[in-house]
Design a protein around this motif. Structure first.
Motif, PDB file in Angstrom:
ATOM      1  N   ASP A 196      43.433  -9.465 -25.954  1.00 45.83           N
ATOM      2  CA  ASP A 196      42.578  -9.478 -24.763  1.00 45.83           C
ATOM      3  C   ASP A 196      42.476  -8.055 -24.229  1.00 45.83           C
ATOM      4  OD1 ASP A 196      41.313  -9.779 -22.343  1.00 45.83           O
ATOM      5  OD2 ASP A 196      42.546 -11.453 -21.647  1.00 45.83           O
ATOM      6  N   TYR A 197      41.510  -7.313 -24.747  1.00 43.84           N
ATOM      7  CA  TYR A 197      41.372  -5.913 -24.356  1.00 43.84           C
ATOM      8  C   TYR A 197      40.820  -5.753 -22.944  1.00 43.84           C
ATOM      9  CZ  TYR A 197      42.745  -4.369 -28.980  1.00 43.84           C
ATOM     10  OH  TYR A 197      43.472  -4.119 -30.117  1.00 43.84           O
ATOM     11  N   GLY A 198      40.140  -6.767 -22.449  1.00 45.64           N
ATOM     12  CA  GLY A 198      39.693  -6.716 -21.061  1.00 45.64           C
ATOM     13  C   GLY A 198      40.869  -6.664 -20.090  1.00 45.64           C
ATOM     14  N   LYS A 199      41.910  -7.440 -20.386  1.00 43.86           N
ATOM     15  CA  LYS A 199      43.129  -7.432 -19.573  1.00 43.86           C
ATOM     16  C   LYS A 199      43.820  -6.083 -19.658  1.00 43.86           C
ATOM     17  CE  LYS A 199      47.607  -9.815 -19.212  1.00 43.86           C
ATOM     18  NZ  LYS A 199      48.461 -10.881 -19.798  1.00 43.86           N
ATOM     19  N   MET A 200      43.911  -5.539 -20.863  1.00 45.63           N
ATOM     20  CA  MET A 200      44.516  -4.220 -21.040  1.00 45.63           C
ATOM     21  C   MET A 200      43.745  -3.158 -20.268  1.00 45.63           C
ATOM     22  SD  MET A 200      44.989  -2.008 -24.560  1.00 45.63           S
ATOM     23  CE  MET A 200      46.371  -2.945 -25.209  1.00 45.63           C
ATOM     24  N   ASP A 201      42.432  -3.243 -20.310  1.00 51.44           N
ATOM     25  CA  ASP A 201      41.578  -2.271 -19.630  1.00 51.44           C
ATOM     26  C   ASP A 201      41.924  -2.174 -18.147  1.00 51.44           C
ATOM     27  OD1 ASP A 201      38.886  -1.675 -18.070  1.00 51.44           O
ATOM     28  OD2 ASP A 201      38.604  -0.867 -20.081  1.00 51.44           O
ATOM     29  N   LYS A 202      42.074  -3.307 -17.498  1.00 47.09           N
ATOM     30  CA  LYS A 202      42.398  -3.313 -16.063  1.00 47.09           C
ATOM     31  C   LYS A 202      43.799  -2.761 -15.809  1.00 47.09           C
ATOM     32  CE  LYS A 202      39.393  -7.254 -15.042  1.00 47.09           C
ATOM     33  NZ  LYS A 202      39.336  -8.676 -14.614  1.00 47.09           N
ATOM     34  N   ALA A 203      44.744  -3.111 -16.691  1.00 45.11           N
ATOM     35  CA  ALA A 203      46.124  -2.655 -16.503  1.00 45.11           C
ATOM     36  C   ALA A 203      46.258  -1.144 -16.647  1.00 45.11           C
ATOM     37  CB  ALA A 203      47.043  -3.360 -17.500  1.00 45.11           C
ATOM     38  N   MET A 204      45.326  -0.533 -17.365  1.00 43.14           N
ATOM     39  CA  MET A 204      45.387   0.915 -17.585  1.00 43.14           C
ATOM     40  C   MET A 204      44.957   1.735 -16.374  1.00 43.14           C
ATOM     41  SD  MET A 204      43.913   1.346 -21.454  1.00 43.14           S
ATOM     42  CE  MET A 204      44.971   1.167 -22.888  1.00 43.14           C
ATOM     43  N   ALA A 244      40.577   0.939 -24.489  1.00 40.26           N
ATOM     44  CA  ALA A 244      40.936  -0.480 -24.508  1.00 40.26           C
ATOM     45  C   ALA A 244      39.904  -1.284 -25.298  1.00 40.26           C
ATOM     46  CB  ALA A 244      41.049  -1.021 -23.084  1.00 40.26           C
ATOM     47  N   GLY A 245      39.676  -0.865 -26.537  1.00 41.12           N
ATOM     48  CA  GLY A 245      38.843  -1.660 -27.430  1.00 41.12           C
ATOM     49  C   GLY A 245      37.400  -1.242 -27.535  1.00 41.12           C
ATOM     50  N   HIS A 246      37.026  -0.118 -26.924  1.00 38.63           N
ATOM     51  CA  HIS A 246      35.624   0.315 -27.001  1.00 38.63           C
ATOM     52  C   HIS A 246      35.379   1.374 -28.063  1.00 38.63           C
ATOM     53  CE1 HIS A 246      34.001  -1.983 -23.663  1.00 38.63           C
ATOM     54  NE2 HIS A 246      35.072  -1.684 -22.958  1.00 38.63           N
ATOM     55  N   ALA A 247      36.403   2.070 -28.528  1.00 40.47           N
ATOM     56  CA  ALA A 247      36.195   3.106 -29.529  1.00 40.47           C
ATOM     57  C   ALA A 247      37.026   2.865 -30.790  1.00 40.47           C
ATOM     58  CB  ALA A 247      36.534   4.477 -28.948  1.00 40.47           C
ATOM     59  N   ASN A 248      38.185   2.269 -30.644  1.00 43.80           N
ATOM     60  CA  ASN A 248      39.037   1.924 -31.782  1.00 43.80           C
ATOM     61  C   ASN A 248      39.418   0.461 -31.700  1.00 43.80           C
ATOM     62  OD1 ASN A 248      41.083   4.984 -31.976  1.00 43.80           O
ATOM     63  ND2 ASN A 248      39.006   4.586 -32.613  1.00 43.80           N
ATOM     64  N   ILE A 249      39.543  -0.171 -32.843  1.00 47.04           N
ATOM     65  CA  ILE A 249      40.190  -1.467 -32.967  1.00 47.04           C
ATOM     66  C   ILE A 249      41.167  -1.341 -34.131  1.00 47.04           C
ATOM     67  CG2 ILE A 249      39.916  -3.900 -33.597  1.00 47.04           C
ATOM     68  CD1 ILE A 249      39.016  -3.435 -30.815  1.00 47.04           C
ATOM     69  N   PRO A 250      42.469  -1.526 -33.945  1.00 45.29           N
ATOM     70  CA  PRO A 250      43.108  -1.863 -32.678  1.00 45.29           C
ATOM     71  C   PRO A 250      43.062  -0.685 -31.707  1.00 45.29           C
ATOM     72  CG  PRO A 250      44.769  -1.347 -34.307  1.00 45.29           C
ATOM     73  CD  PRO A 250      43.453  -1.348 -35.037  1.00 45.29           C
ATOM     74  N   ASP A 251      43.339  -0.992 -30.438  1.00 44.45           N
ATOM     75  CA  ASP A 251      43.316   0.036 -29.419  1.00 44.45           C
ATOM     76  C   ASP A 251      44.538  -0.115 -28.525  1.00 44.45           C
ATOM     77  OD1 ASP A 251      42.284   2.307 -28.300  1.00 44.45           O
ATOM     78  OD2 ASP A 251      40.335   1.430 -27.807  1.00 44.45           O
ATOM     79  N   GLY A 252      44.633   0.798 -27.538  1.00 46.12           N
ATOM     80  CA  GLY A 252      45.762   0.740 -26.645  1.00 46.12           C
ATOM     81  C   GLY A 252      46.380   2.093 -26.383  1.00 46.12           C
ATOM     82  N   GLU A 253      45.622   2.989 -25.784  1.00 46.17           N
ATOM     83  CA  GLU A 253      46.163   4.297 -25.420  1.00 46.17           C
ATOM     84  C   GLU A 253      45.401   4.830 -24.214  1.00 46.17           C
ATOM     85  OE1 GLU A 253      44.624   7.923 -27.573  1.00 46.17           O
ATOM     86  OE2 GLU A 253      44.352   6.448 -29.179  1.00 46.17           O
TER      87      GLU A 253
END
Length: 371
Positions: free
Chosen positions: A165-173, A208-217
């Protein structure tokens, strides 16, 4: 039998990662033939009202082209591909292959020809700044071997990571972005590492998922001449067909003044590519809760929970520090206890210890809160 996880991934890539709109054109570029995902992407693009274009490439064919590469020839190839890319609104780059070392025997001067032509004219000048883009890998038995997993277990891991759920990650960032934007001095410590630099007035960017998959940085960049100290990377780092290990870099006023590794001569040749290769273009903090161990694939390794990467070479326009280079080499250090631990300080305040955030506003980025 169709795998619903592939269809979900295609839907996420088209509708979330590149947010394809009606009438927009998307180039789907596949290194390696992965019919299922490419076909699913084409269908999803049509469902979104877009126009898909497909370009298929092969690692072994690319190697053969590079071995005989001439500057004039590759300028023509770059002009051809740049003409196509310039007409696109979005780009999805799908990478897969059986051998991460396919280009290990390609001479350095041929690699440079690619970087100075296709790398610059197509990717750096058009794709990155002018399209909505995302790149990803596709699971293969080779990737499973590098991850030290069975093929089935790796596929399960892959879809857990990529369909997070990259939308959730996006907000947490958001809280980390805000803190980094207020920060001047950064200090990184750990076994073989004691490094300081400034990120003052250089924007922090969430991924959070807009440029890389997987993402998280979340990334920024050091003020170009502010880096001082020593860093030792504790993960293998494939680059230009060779896997570097035990990389230790010493910095003075931003510049790499000493570099040692399992092939010290080879690594220094890379850092001598151009002036900017010995300066750093990116500092990023990895937070993907499902990626815990290195697998010699930077799209995964740079997102490892409890890691950071510190990248010699070209900076990004979004976090611009003035450094230009034909290289951009993401090298990773993991700070979780099983990798030796480590600390990150912002303006002398400890914000992460042994891979876990320790201040309340950042705890939402710890693994248990992102799964």
């Amino acid at each position: 039998m169709k795998d619903p996880r592939i269809e979900k991934l295609a839907k996420n890539l088209i509708n979330y990662s590149v947010e394809l709109q009606k009438g927009e054109k998307v180039l789907i570029e596949n290194f390696g033939l992965q019919r299922e995902l490419v076909t699913a992407l084409v269908k999803e693009a049509y469902l979104a009202g877009g126009y898909p274009f497909v370009l298929l490439k092969d690692q072994q064919v690319d190697r053969a082209l590079l071995l005989g590469a001439e500057e004039e020839q590759f300028n023509m190839i770059a002009d051809f591909e740049a003409n196509v890319m310039s007409k696109m609104d979005a780009y999805i780059g799908l990478r897969s292959g059986d051998n991460i070392n396919e280009q290990a025997d390609v001479p350095d001067d041929k690699i440079k020809i690619h970087g100075n032509t296709i790398g610059k004219k197509v990717h750096r000048d058009i794709r990155v700044p002018k399209t909505k883009w995302v790149v990803l890998r596709y699971p293969t038995s080779n990737m499973a071997q590098l991850a030290k997993m069975s093929t089935e277990a790796f596929e399960d891991f892959y879809f857990d990571v990529c369909n997070l759920d990259y939308g959730k990650m996006d907000k947490a960032m958001d809280s980390l972005v805000e803190l980094m934007n207020r920060t001047d001095k950064v200090r990184l410590t750990g076994p073989g590492t004691d490094l300081t630099f400034s990120i003052k007035d250089i924007p922090a960017i969430k991924c959070a998922g807009h440029a890389n998959i997987p993402d998280g940085e979340v990334y920024s960049a050091p003020v170009r001449d502010s880096v001082n100290g020593v860093i030792t990377y504790n993960t293998p780092s494939p680059y230009q067909g060779f896997t570097f290990e035990n990389v230790k870099l010493t910095f003075k006023d931003g510049k790499i003044v000493e570099a040692v590794a399992n092939d010290t001569e080879r690594i220094n040749k890379i850092f001598d590519t151009d002036e900017g290769a010995r300066y750093v273009g990116e500092f990023a903090i990895g937070v993907n809760p499902y990626i815990l161990n290195p697998m010699q694939d930077i799209l995964f390794d740079e997102k490892i929970a409890g890691s950071f990467h510190f990248t010699p070479g070209q900076c990004y326009d979004e976090a611009f520090n003035g450094n230009h280079s034909n290289i951009h080499w993401d090298m990773v250090n993991i700070q979780r206890p099983e990798y030796g631990g480590g600390e990150i300080y912002f303006d002398d305040v400890l914000i992460r210890k042994d891979g876990l955030f320790v201040i309340p506003e950042l705890e939402g980025l710890n693994p248990e809160n992102l799964k």
